[in-house]
Design an enzyme around this catalytic site. Structure first.
Site, mmCIF file in Angstrom:
data_model
loop_
_atom_site.group_PDB
_atom_site.id
_atom_site.type_symbol
_atom_site.label_atom_id
_atom_site.label_comp_id
_atom_site.label_asym_id
_atom_site.label_seq_id
_atom_site.Cartn_x
_atom_site.Cartn_y
_atom_site.Cartn_z
ATOM 1 N N GLU A 149 86.106 9.813 11.297
ATOM 2 C CA GLU A 149 84.858 10.104 10.586
ATOM 3 C C GLU A 149 84.262 11.437 11.027
ATOM 4 O OE1 GLU A 149 83.528 8.774 8.021
ATOM 5 O OE2 GLU A 149 84.912 7.090 7.868
ATOM 6 N N THR A 159 85.451 18.223 5.686
ATOM 7 C CA THR A 159 86.843 18.642 5.859
ATOM 8 C C THR A 159 87.745 17.688 5.080
ATOM 9 O OG1 THR A 159 86.257 19.359 8.098
ATOM 10 C CG2 THR A 159 88.586 19.284 7.566
ATOM 11 N N TYR A 197 75.092 8.412 8.088
ATOM 12 C CA TYR A 197 76.315 8.041 7.373
ATOM 13 C C TYR A 197 77.401 7.591 8.341
ATOM 14 C CZ TYR A 197 80.933 8.351 5.506
ATOM 15 O OH TYR A 197 82.231 8.033 5.205
ATOM 16 N N ASP A 237 78.065 9.111 1.729
ATOM 17 C CA ASP A 237 78.453 10.511 1.930
ATOM 18 C C ASP A 237 78.503 11.197 0.569
ATOM 19 O OD1 ASP A 237 80.735 9.512 0.752
ATOM 20 O OD2 ASP A 237 82.112 10.341 2.235
#
Length: 335
Positions: A39, A45, A122, A140
């Site tokens: 995560e 990314t 998140y 997210d």
């Protein structure tokens, strides 16, 4: 509708979920360390970029205790090229906090997870759901996009985020929250994409208000992007006896803690221009010019063999500049 939509999504995920190195398979119990590490790496990314880094990290540091004991420089070098280097600093700080404050075991609730370095709302929700099966609302960018389309949310981001979270909460099941969180990520990544969403293969098409309107790609509604400011800078390639001068950047700030070429002249010399490199950071674009020189003087810093710079763990910007320096070096020796 929320219950039906959630069931449809979970049925789709059971068949079509991505096989990823950090996911538990075949009834395995999720490893909180691997969930947390993935995560953090996945923040801003892509999965494709993260996979080799994740595999390298878990081979080198297979547990949070092993990572906590690692040297800062080794971790920063292993992170080089993945970007957003504050994540690597927080990664170490978090691992050490888990070992020092929680006996090497990740907390299983959102509130305690959020107290750890580098873990925001998140990430805390994702870890709680995926690693521990807690019912948690993990939102997210992928989830924002899916939910804003599912309900045709007309409010503009970022102001709509509270509303989107409330709507997501209506979808999260009491059981299987971890699978639901991962299913939403997969759906947003593979099907409900920012441009040209593949509605024909989406398990939620029949529930989607944006699809019914005929233009799902207009959601989420975003304010126009402001132009990024442009900055300029200079880096210095100083060579002595086949070695290049590197410096460790300050722990805080841009590319903090990373090895890099100096960005101020280490001494007075006959500096020669070797081209420039353009690089885009989150909040600005940068053009950095490289100046090169040789010296016989003893200058304080880290002298790294020029032929082994690929092992120094330079961040992408300075790796590009190093290629310019190596070209200058080759031309100089050929003259």
């Amino acid at each position: 509708m929320p219950v039906d939509a959630s069931s449809a999504l979970l049925c789709w995920y059971a068949v079509d979920k991505r096989r990823l190195p950090w996911r538990a398979e075949g009834g395995e119990t999720p490893d909180p360390y691997r969930v947390w590490l993935s995560e953090i790496m996945l923040q801003q990314t892509t999965v494709a970029a993260v996979k080799p880094y994740f595999e390298k990290f878990t081979a080198t540091w297979p547990t949070v205790t092993a990572l906590a004991a690692a040297e800062d420089g080794e971790v920063m070098r292993a992170w080089a090229g993945l970007g957003y280097y504050a994540r690597a600093r927080n990664l170490l700080a978090c691992a050490r906090a888990v070992v020092a404050e929680h006996a090497g075991r990740f907390p299983d609730d959102e509130a305690t997870l959020r107290k750890l370095p580098g873990i925001g709302p998140y990430t805390a929700a994702a870890i709680a759901a995926i690693a521990f099966g807690r019912r948690a609302v993990a939102v997210d960018g992928n989830v924002e996009r899916v939910v804003s389309r599912l309900f045709a949310v007309k409010e503009m981001l970022p102001g709509a985020r509270g509303r989107i979270r409330e709507l997501t909460d209506t979808l999260v099941p009491e059981e299987g929250a971890g699978d639901f969180a991962q299913a939403m990520m997969d759906l947003g990544s593979a099907i409900c994409t920012p441009r040209n969403p593949d509605c024909g293969h989406c398990p939620l098409t029949g529930y989607c208000a944006a699809h019914a309107e005929g233009d799902p790609a207009r959601y989420p509604v975003k304010a126009p992007k402001a132009a990024k400011p442009h900055r300029v800078g200079t880096a210095y390639w100083l060579e002595r006896d086949g070695k290049v001068l590197l410096v460790r950047r300050p722990a805080r700030g841009l590319l903090g803690g990373m090895l890099a070429l100096p960005d101020s002249p280490p001494l007075t010399a006959d500096w020669q221009a070797a081209g420039s490199v353009d690089h885009v950071f989150t909040h600005f674009a940068l053009t950095m010019t490289l100046l090169c020189a040789e010296t016989s003087q003893d200058v304080e810093g880290i002298w790294w063999p020029a032929g082994q710079l690929d092992e120094a763990g330079l961040p992408t910007l300075f790796a590009k500049l190093a290629m310019r320096g190596l070209s200058w070096r080759s031309l100089r020796r050929a003259a």
